[in-house]
Write an enzyme that holds these catalytic residues in place. Structure first.
Site, PDB file in Angstrom:
ATOM      1  N   HIS A   1      42.683 -77.762 -31.682  1.00 18.85           N
ATOM      2  CA  HIS A   1      41.487 -78.253 -32.364  1.00 18.85           C
ATOM      3  C   HIS A   1      40.324 -78.213 -31.393  1.00 18.85           C
ATOM      4  O   HIS A   1      40.498 -78.462 -30.204  1.00 18.85           O
ATOM      5  CB  HIS A   1      41.707 -79.700 -32.859  1.00 18.85           C
ATOM      6  CG  HIS A   1      40.745 -80.098 -33.918  1.00 18.85           C
ATOM      7  ND1 HIS A   1      39.498 -80.590 -33.638  1.00 18.85           N
ATOM      8  CD2 HIS A   1      40.851 -80.043 -35.271  1.00 18.85           C
ATOM      9  CE1 HIS A   1      38.872 -80.828 -34.782  1.00 18.85           C
ATOM     10  NE2 HIS A   1      39.661 -80.503 -35.785  1.00 18.85           N
TER      11      HIS A   1
ATOM     12  N   ASP B   1      46.374 -79.728 -40.504  1.00 12.66           N
ATOM     13  CA  ASP B   1      47.003 -78.716 -41.354  1.00 12.66           C
ATOM     14  C   ASP B   1      48.509 -78.614 -41.157  1.00 12.66           C
ATOM     15  O   ASP B   1      49.218 -78.139 -42.040  1.00 12.66           O
ATOM     16  CB  ASP B   1      46.363 -77.342 -41.108  1.00 12.66           C
ATOM     17  CG  ASP B   1      44.963 -77.277 -41.695  1.00 12.66           C
ATOM     18  OD1 ASP B   1      44.746 -77.900 -42.747  1.00 12.66           O
ATOM     19  OD2 ASP B   1      44.097 -76.619 -41.104  1.00 12.66           O
TER      20      ASP B   1
ATOM     21  N   HIS C   1      40.289 -72.435 -39.985  1.00 13.12           N
ATOM     22  CA  HIS C   1      39.838 -73.730 -40.524  1.00 13.12           C
ATOM     23  C   HIS C   1      40.858 -74.169 -41.596  1.00 13.12           C
ATOM     24  O   HIS C   1      42.055 -74.219 -41.329  1.00 13.12           O
ATOM     25  CB  HIS C   1      38.403 -73.527 -41.049  1.00 13.12           C
ATOM     26  CG  HIS C   1      37.646 -74.763 -41.400  1.00 13.12           C
ATOM     27  ND1 HIS C   1      38.058 -76.039 -41.113  1.00 13.12           N
ATOM     28  CD2 HIS C   1      36.442 -74.921 -42.060  1.00 13.12           C
ATOM     29  CE1 HIS C   1      37.162 -76.916 -41.557  1.00 13.12           C
ATOM     30  NE2 HIS C   1      36.169 -76.257 -42.136  1.00 13.12           N
TER      31      HIS C   1
END
Ligand code: ACO
Length: 378
Positions: free
Chosen positions: A261, A315, A222
Site C-alpha cells: 500500500h 483487497d 487499486h
C-alpha cells in the site's frame, strides 16, 4: 535545464484537505470523521456511514430514518438504463458496464449539472441506490435470468443480494456485505477519490466525477486487485504450492495482489478486521480451505517482505469475504465501487466547499526548438 524533482506517483504530495477520513499508515489507523473504522464496522450501517460522510456527523435516530426512506425512494432504475443493461454484450466486465451505465444516468436527471450541496446529496442518493441495481440487473441479464426489481423494504446490502440471487437475502450474509460496504466507503486521497476531486474541481457534474472514479477504481493496482486476489488463490490451488508460487512470482518482480500500500507500511486496519471477520464466514459457508490458503499466503509474504512494509491490504481478505457471501469474482470490484461512491460524493461536497481548479504542472524534460522535419526526410 529541467525542474524534474516530481515525486513519482505523487508520493507524499498533499493535494487536498479533508475531514472525512484519517489514514495513519505507520500505526495502521483508519477513522471516518474521527470514529475508528472497527467501531463503525461493528456498530453502524452502510446507510448511516453515507449520512456521516455527506453531513460530517452521525445522524439522530429520526434523521437516519428519514435519510433511509429517501434512499429507498431512489432504488428504481430508469427503464432505458435497464434496457441498456439487457443489450450490453454479456462478456463485458461488470466494471465497464457500471461505468457506462452511471454515465448514462445523467440523461435521466432533470438537473445533472446541479452541484449545490443539496443537489449533490440528492444525486449521491441516486447513485448509491442505483449502482447496485445496475450491477445486479446486468449480472442476471448476462445469465439470461429474469430481472429482479429492488425491494424497498430491504437495506442496500440486502437488496444487492436479493437482486442478484432472486431470493430473500440471508441475514448473516446481508450483514456481512453491509460490513464490507462500511469498510470500503472512504480512504483519504486514494487514486479514485483524487480522480473524482480533480474532475469536480472543474465544476463538472457528479456523474462525470463518479464515472471517472469508477474508471480509476477498476485498475488492478487499486480496487481491481480484489478480483485478482481470487484468481491468484485459485492459481496457487493448494497449501503445498504457496511458497513455490510466491517465490517464483517475486523472483520475476510480479506484484502479489492484495499486498502493499502506498500509505500503510503496517497492517491495513481494514484487512485486520476482515481477516477475523472472514474466518467465521468462511467456516460457515464451506470456504474454510480458501481462508486457510489466504492465511498461508499472508504468512509467507510477511516472512519474505514484511520487513519492507508490505502487508495485506483491504483487497486481500475482502476477496475471501465476498466469495463466502456468494458474490461472483468479477462482481467484487463493483461491490467496492457501490461502497466507495459514498466517499467520492463526500469528497466532491468537500472539494466544492472551497474549490479551486486542480491544475498541477509537469516538468518538461523534452527538447526545445526541434526542427519540423518534412515527410521525405524522416
Ligand atoms: N508484491 C510484491 N512486491 C511489492 C508489492 C506486492 N504486492 N507491492 C509493493 N512491492 C514492492 C515493490 O516491488 C517495490 O520493491 P523494490 O523497492 O524492491 O522495487 C516496493 O515494494 C515499493 O513498491 P511500489 O510499487 O513502488 O509501491 P507503490 O506505493 O507505488 O504501490 C501498490 C502501491 C500499487 C498498492 C502496490 O503495493 C501494488 O501494486 N500492490 C498490488 C496491487 C494491490 O493489491 N492493489 C490494491 C491497493 S489497496 C486499494 O487500492 C484499495
Amino acid at each position: 535545464m529541467t525542474e524534474s524533482n516530481a515525486p513519482k506517483g505523487l508520493e507524499g504530495v498533499i493535494a487536498a484537505e479533508t475531514v472525512l477520513s484519517y489514514v495513519n499508515g505507520t500505526e495502521g489507523i483508519l477513522e471516518y470523521l474521527g470514529i475508528p473504522i472497527d467501531q463503525l464496522a461493528t456498530k453502524s450501517t452502510f446507510e448511516e456511514v453515507a449520512f456521516l460522510l455527506w453531513h460530517k456527523r452521525l445522524p439522530k435516530a429520526a434523521e437516519l430514518k428519514d435519510f433511509t426512506a429517501q434512499l429507498r425512494a431512489h432504488y428504481t432504475l430508469p427503464t432505458p438504463v435497464k434496457e441498456l443493461l439487457q443489450n450490453i454484450p454479456p462478456k463485458t466486465a461488470p466494471m465497464h458496464v457500471l461505468r457506462t451505465a452511471v454515465s448514462y444516468l445523467a440523461s435521466f436527471d432533470e438537473t445533472p449539472d446541479d452541484i449545490s450541496p443539496e443537489g449533490l446529496r440528492e444525486k449521491g442518493m441516486r447513485l448509491v441506490c442505483q449502482m447496485p441495481a445496475i450491477v445486479a440487473y446486468f449480472d442476471r441479464a448476462r445469465k439470461k435470468l429474469p430481472l429482479v426489481d429492488p425491494d424497498p423494504d430491504l437495506n442496500i446490502a440486502g437488496n444487492i443480494l436479493y437482486m442478484i440471487n432472486g431470493e430473500a437475502p440471508d441475514e448473516t450474509m446481508a450483514r456481512a456485505l453491509d460490513v464490507c460496504l462500511i469498510l470500503h466507503a472512504d480512504h483519504g486521497l486514494n487514486a479514485s477519490t483524487f480522480t473524482s476531486r480533480v474532475i469536480c474541481s472543474t465544476m463538472s457534474s457528479v456523474y462525470g466525477a463518479v464515472t471517472g472514479g469508477i474508471a480509476a477504481l477498476h485498475g488492478q493496482l487499486h480496487g481491481g486487485a480484489n478480483e485478482r486476489v481470487m484468481y491468484m488463490l485459485r492459481e496457487i490451488g493448494s497449501a503445498d504450492n504457496v511458497t513455490k508460487y510466491l517465490d517464483e512470482a517475486m523472483a520475476t518482480k510480479k506484484k502479489i495482489m492484495g499486498f502493499g500500500h502506498r500509505v500503510y507500511k503496517t497492517l491495513d486496519p481494514r484487512a485486520t478486521f476482515l481477516k477475523a471477520f472472514a474466518k467465521d464466514l468462511a467456516d460457515s459457508t464451506g470456504n474454510h480451505d480458501l481462508y486457510e490458503l489466504s492465511t498461508m499466503v499472508e504468512e509467507v509474504m510477511t516472512a519474505r517482505v514484511g520487513s519492507k512494509g508490505i502487508y495485506p491490504n483491504v483487497d486481500f481478505y475482502s476477496a475471501t469475504t465476498y466469495k463466502s457471501i456468494g458474490i461472483e469474482i468479477d462482481m467484487f470490484t463493483p461491490m467496492f465501487a457501490i461502497s466507495r461512491v459514498t466517499g467520492w460524493v463526500g469528497h466532491i461536497l468537500e472539494q466544492n466547499e472551497a474549490n479551486r481548479i486542480m491544475r498541477p504542472r509537469a516538468a518538461y524534460i523534452g527538447p526545445h526548438n526541434a526542427p519540423y522535419v518534412p515527410f521525405d526526410e524522416r
